[in-house]
Write a protein that holds these residues in place. Structure first.
Motif, short mmCIF file in Angstrom:
data_model
loop_
_atom_site.label_atom_id
_atom_site.label_comp_id
_atom_site.label_asym_id
_atom_site.label_seq_id
_atom_site.Cartn_x
_atom_site.Cartn_y
_atom_site.Cartn_z
N SER A 5 0.85 -1.19 0.00
CA SER A 5 0.00 0.00 0.00
C SER A 5 0.89 1.24 0.00
N GLU A 6 0.75 2.03 -1.03
CA GLU A 6 1.55 3.25 -1.14
C GLU A 6 1.21 4.22 0.00
N GLU A 7 -0.07 4.32 0.34
CA GLU A 7 -0.47 5.25 1.40
C GLU A 7 0.08 4.82 2.76
N ALA A 8 -0.01 3.54 3.07
CA ALA A 8 0.54 3.04 4.34
C ALA A 8 2.05 3.26 4.37
N ASP A 9 2.71 3.00 3.25
CA ASP A 9 4.16 3.20 3.16
C ASP A 9 4.52 4.67 3.37
N LYS A 10 3.71 5.56 2.85
CA LYS A 10 3.97 6.99 3.02
C LYS A 10 3.79 7.42 4.48
N PHE A 11 2.80 6.84 5.17
CA PHE A 11 2.66 7.16 6.59
C PHE A 11 3.88 6.66 7.36
N VAL A 12 4.33 5.46 7.06
CA VAL A 12 5.50 4.89 7.73
C VAL A 12 6.72 5.79 7.50
N ALA A 13 6.91 6.25 6.27
CA ALA A 13 8.03 7.14 5.98
C ALA A 13 7.88 8.45 6.74
N TRP A 14 6.69 9.01 6.77
CA TRP A 14 6.42 10.25 7.49
C TRP A 14 6.77 10.09 8.97
N PHE A 15 6.35 8.97 9.55
CA PHE A 15 6.60 8.73 10.97
C PHE A 15 8.09 8.49 11.22
N ASN A 16 8.72 7.66 10.39
CA ASN A 16 10.14 7.36 10.57
C ASN A 16 11.02 8.58 10.41
N MET A 17 10.63 9.48 9.53
CA MET A 17 11.41 10.70 9.33
C MET A 17 11.06 11.77 10.36
N GLU A 18 10.19 11.39 11.31
CA GLU A 18 9.76 12.27 12.39
C GLU A 18 9.21 13.60 11.88
N ARG A 19 8.43 13.51 10.83
CA ARG A 19 7.82 14.71 10.25
C ARG A 19 6.82 15.36 11.20
N PHE A 20 6.39 14.61 12.23
CA PHE A 20 5.50 15.20 13.22
C PHE A 20 6.17 16.36 13.94
N ALA A 21 7.50 16.42 13.91
CA ALA A 21 8.21 17.55 14.49
C ALA A 21 7.94 18.83 13.69
N ASP A 22 7.70 18.69 12.39
CA ASP A 22 7.37 19.84 11.55
C ASP A 22 5.91 20.28 11.72
N TYR A 23 5.09 19.38 12.21
CA TYR A 23 3.66 19.65 12.40
C TYR A 23 3.30 19.27 13.84
N PRO A 24 3.60 20.15 14.80
CA PRO A 24 3.41 19.81 16.21
C PRO A 24 2.00 19.34 16.57
N GLY A 25 1.00 19.78 15.87
CA GLY A 25 -0.37 19.36 16.16
C GLY A 25 -0.75 18.02 15.55
N SER A 26 0.13 17.43 14.77
CA SER A 26 -0.23 16.21 14.05
C SER A 26 -0.49 15.03 14.98
N LEU A 27 0.33 14.84 16.00
CA LEU A 27 0.11 13.72 16.91
C LEU A 27 -1.15 13.95 17.75
N ILE A 28 -1.43 15.20 18.07
CA ILE A 28 -2.66 15.51 18.79
C ILE A 28 -3.86 15.19 17.91
N LEU A 29 -3.77 15.57 16.64
CA LEU A 29 -4.85 15.27 15.69
C LEU A 29 -5.08 13.76 15.59
N ILE A 30 -4.00 13.01 15.46
CA ILE A 30 -4.13 11.55 15.38
C ILE A 30 -4.76 11.02 16.66
N ASN A 31 -4.28 11.48 17.80
CA ASN A 31 -4.79 11.00 19.08
C ASN A 31 -6.28 11.31 19.23
N GLU A 32 -6.71 12.47 18.75
CA GLU A 32 -8.13 12.84 18.82
C GLU A 32 -9.00 11.95 17.94
N HIS A 33 -8.44 11.40 16.87
CA HIS A 33 -9.22 10.59 15.91
C HIS A 33 -8.93 9.10 15.98
N ILE A 34 -8.02 8.68 16.84
CA ILE A 34 -7.60 7.27 16.83
C ILE A 34 -8.76 6.32 17.16
#
Length: 111
Positions: free
Chosen positions: A44-73
């Protein structure tokens, strides 16, 4: 406690919850990467892109991203379970796809 320390204070239970949430996401990413190595596994290209985003710690560029995920998990997990996928890998992959789409819809993934 000084005024500045009070402003930066975060209760220990919030720290624990945040750490557990992060570790849970990290575990999902690591498990997915291990299963994906098998040639019979559906890709899955989309799943692979999320894995890359997470591994590259892109959440540091978007501080609200983990909060957003947590709110919708909870909603995402409910959505994954509603599809009655029997294969654990497919469930995990679908969860990562949902996370990717959530972040993309909110402008937190750049392509």
């Amino acid at each position: 406690m000084k005024k500045k320390d009070q402003d930066n204070y975060i209760p220990i239970d919030i720290w624990r919850d945040a750490k557990e949430f992060y570790v849970s996401l990290k575990d999902d990413v690591e498990i997915y990467k291990k299963f994906k190595c098998f040639p019979d596994m559906k890709q899955s290209e989309e799943a692979d892109k999320f894995v890359a985003w997470f591994n590259m710690e892109r959440f540091a560029d978007y501080p609200g991203s983990l909060i957003l995920i947590n709110e919708h998990i909870g909603e995402i997990i409910k959505n994954v379970s509603s599809y009655n996928l029997l294969d654990g890998y497919e469930q995990l992959q679908f969860k990562l796809i949902q996370l990717y789409r959530l972040l993309k819809e909110n402008g937190m993934i750049n392509e």
